[in-house]
Scaffold this active site. Structure first.
Site: not given
Ligand code: F6R
Length: 624
Positions: A2, A35, A83, A110-111, A493, A497, A500, A516, A619
């Site tokens: 949010c 967000r 969100w 927000n929350g 990682e 990517k 997501e 394994h 985000k």
């Molecule tokens: C993936 C991504 C998330 C964040 C995670 C932590 O691309 O961006 O997995 O890395 O939500 O977010 P922060 O770094 O803001 O604590």
């Protein structure tokens, strides 16, 4: 999770100012859309009360609605991009919510208000009507009800926050105080933007960066009363707060624009050379490493006998990468734990533990809770963070900022590289303080790190091959990623990517684990990315990974190999070789992840997906 925006301008500002509150808030919401993008809405005050326009879906739907709905002159406006947590992504559940029986108040939240069900029952019994399934509408009614009793919006807000449990940033406007916004925060972000004859509120500075670069941090459990020319802060007990930190935002509005790229993610990937250079900037003087933001006594750092990295998602993968370097340089055991798992077991943490909290946003609730838990056990916490004024660095004992500029795309790229780089600096700093490395060894490693931005640029310049590959693989259903040592978190990682943003099943494995179990997944045509370590480093590791390539190839896999320039041994076993420049083993993750980021970004683009705002994600995850 949010985004919220507030604008306070002059009362009766005249024709020119008439549209400004809505314009500013819409602009802010657009910048905060990363967000959350389930719905969006704005509220202003008109002659009768609060006027709300809100729509399910992205901000474009709200903009369309505002084109056909006249909004009257108002000195203030608030807005929200959602969100969804409580209640689906519908028009009714969108914010702002109207509060009170006469509809004079509007509020955004927000929350999560954890005790909302109980409060809702009380309000229903008193005849308040509800139009949404959200927890937030409860707060709107409560503030309006408290206003009816007190006749003052700040006092009303103060009464209400003492009734709420959970996490919240609240912004409220009321018809009877037409030039004022009152905001409160607990465990959710809020920052003030200081303008000339106008002031702003936002979840982060991106909300108002187009209008001012002067910002003010708002601390935990604080209430702000904002007008066009005043900002008053009190705590939840009503005491004035006079030490709110003011600062100048380092980047400008252009940094938060796509600048000709198809997506923010594509742009942020291409900014990575600069990002790492900026993270490294000004850290070493006279051959000695300086970390200005380190406020933990060196004597305490010398006593540390364990490091625990807490983080989530990509930030946790960054932690997994740097574990190898910090253990190697400092000879201290390093554990990396997902923050939400750390918090709810009984970890062995004490005053000899250094907790490193990695978070781009500085607002991830799981990481914040882990930080608090660690501090309760006596541990010192260093935050590795990108967002100034955010909660995690504020609450930590020391902070190391990335300086990579705003990261707008939901999928993290340049912050990942910044996080790894900042953690390398932390590792070298610890090695310096604790005497694990000689000054010339540290200087040599710093020199090697300084070469990385140039090498990143080389990788980025050669990415057409990977873009081509991604477009050819647009119909792929599943991709596996393998690596050993620092290549293992790189593989994880790379898989994250792809999952997501391209919604493709992807898994990252330690290549040694293959036999394994996971090798059963490999059959004819299965694409497998393999991150190959340098043959110049630990030779046995290189040959082991080369064997792993042969094993999957023998079972029909399509082998996509990331290998160092000059490593020709891999050629015969690879369907595609992607080259990265030669670099010391521990620093290679800063290069080897780039083709995997580009691959995911290009493939998602080729599938026609919204690369920057993937489904179901936000985000910054400010709820547990
Ligand atoms: C993936 C991504 C998330 C964040 C995670 C932590 O691309 O961006 O997995 O890395 O939500 O977010 P922060 O770094 O803001 O604590």
């Amino acid at each position: 999770m949010c985004g919220i925006v507030g604008y306070a301008g002059p009362i009766g500002g005249g024709a020119k100012e008439h549209s400004r509150p809505i314009e500013v808030v819409l602009e802010g919401l657009t910048r905060l859309e990363y967000r959350g993008y389930d719905s969006a809405g704005v509220a202003v005050l008109d002659g009768e009360g609060a006027h709300v326009v809100k729509r399910a879906g992205k901000i474009v739907n709200l903009k369309e609605a505002l084109e056909s709905e006249a909004v009257s002159e108002s000195a203030v406006a608030i807005g929200h991009t959602r969100w969804a947590t409580h209640g689906g992504p519908t028009n009714e559940n969108a914010h702002p919510h109207i509060g009170g029986k006469q509809g004079k108040l509007a509020l955004v939240h927000n929350g999560i208000i954890e005790n909302f069900a109980h409060l809702k029952e009380l309000l229903l019994a008193e005849g308040y009507e509800f139009h949404s399934q959200t927890d937030s509408e409860v707060a709107a009614h409560l503030v309006a009800r408290a206003y009816d009793a007190t006749g003052n919006l700040t006092t009303a807000m103060r009464e209400v926050v003492s009734m709420l449990e959970g996490a919240f940033t609240l912004l409220a406007i009321h018809h009877d105080e037409p030039g004022t916004i009152v905001a409160a925060r607990r465990n959710s972000p809020l920052v003030v933007g200081l303008g000339e004859g106008e002031n702003f509120l936002g979840s982060d500075v991106a909300a108002f960066i187009n209008y001012t670069s002067r910002a003010m941090e708002i601390g935990q459990d604080n209430i702000v009363t904002l007008t066009a020319d005043s900002v008053d802060v009190i705590d939840f007990d009503g005491n004035p707060v006079t030490d709110s930190k003011r600062y100048e935002v380092e980047w400008d509005a252009t940094a938060a624009q796509k600048g000709g790229y198809d997506s923010f993610m594509a742009k942020e990937i291409m900014e990575q050379s600069q990002a790492v250079a900026d993270t490294l900037l000004g850290r070493s003087e006279d051959g000695k490493l300086q970390l200005d933001e380190m406020r933990i006594d060196e004597a305490v750092l010398r006593r540390i006998d364990k490091i625990v990295v807490v983080a989530c998602g990509t930030a946790a993968n960054a932690g997994e990468v740097v574990k190898y370097a910090i253990e190697h340089w400092c000879r201290i055991p390093v554990e990396v734990e997902l923050a939400h798992e750390f918090r709810y077991r009984d970890p062995v943490v004490n005053e000899k533990t250094l907790v490193v909290a990695i978070s781009q946003s500085g607002e991830t609730m799981d990481t914040l809770m882990a930080v608090r838990h660690a501090q309760e056990q006596g541990a010192k916490v260093v935050a590795i963070c990108n967002t100034r004024g955010s909660t995690i660095p504020r609450e930590s004992d020391a902070a190391l900022y990335l300086h990579v500029g705003p990261e707008i795309a939901v999928a993290s790229t340049k912050a990942y590289l910044g996080q790894i780089t900042a953690c390398y600096l932390l590792g070298l700093y610890l090695a310096q303080v604790r005497g694990n490395l000689f000054p010339d060894e540290i200087a040599q490693k710093m020199h090697e790190l300084q070469q990385i931005p140039g090498k990143i640029q080389q990788v980025l310049d050669g990415m057409d091959q990977v873009r081509d590959l991604a477009r050819r693989m647009v119909d792929t259903q599943s991709v596996l990623f393998l690596g050993r040592h620092v290549g293992y978190p790189t593989a994880m990682e790379g898989a994250l990517k792809l999952k997501e943003i391209a919604y493709i099943h992807a898994e990252g494995f330690a290549a040694g684990e293959l036999k394994h179990g996971p090798i059963a997944l490999v059959d004819e045509g299965q694409p497998v990315f393999v991150v190959v370590p340098s043959p110049r480093g630990r030779h046995s590791l290189h040959s082991k990974v080369v064997s792993n390539i042969q094993e999957v190839r023998a079972r029909g896999a399509l082998t996509l190999v990331i290998a160092e320039e000059g490593d020709n041994e891999v050629n015969q076993f690879a369907d595609e070789v992607i080259r990265i420049p030669q670099t010391p083993v521990l620093f290679a993750p800063l290069l080897s992840i780039i083709p995997l980021q580009v691959f995911a970004c290009e493939l998602a683009t080729a599938k026609g997906l919204d690369v920057d705002q993937p489904r179901n994600l936000a985000k910054s995850v400010t709820v547990e």
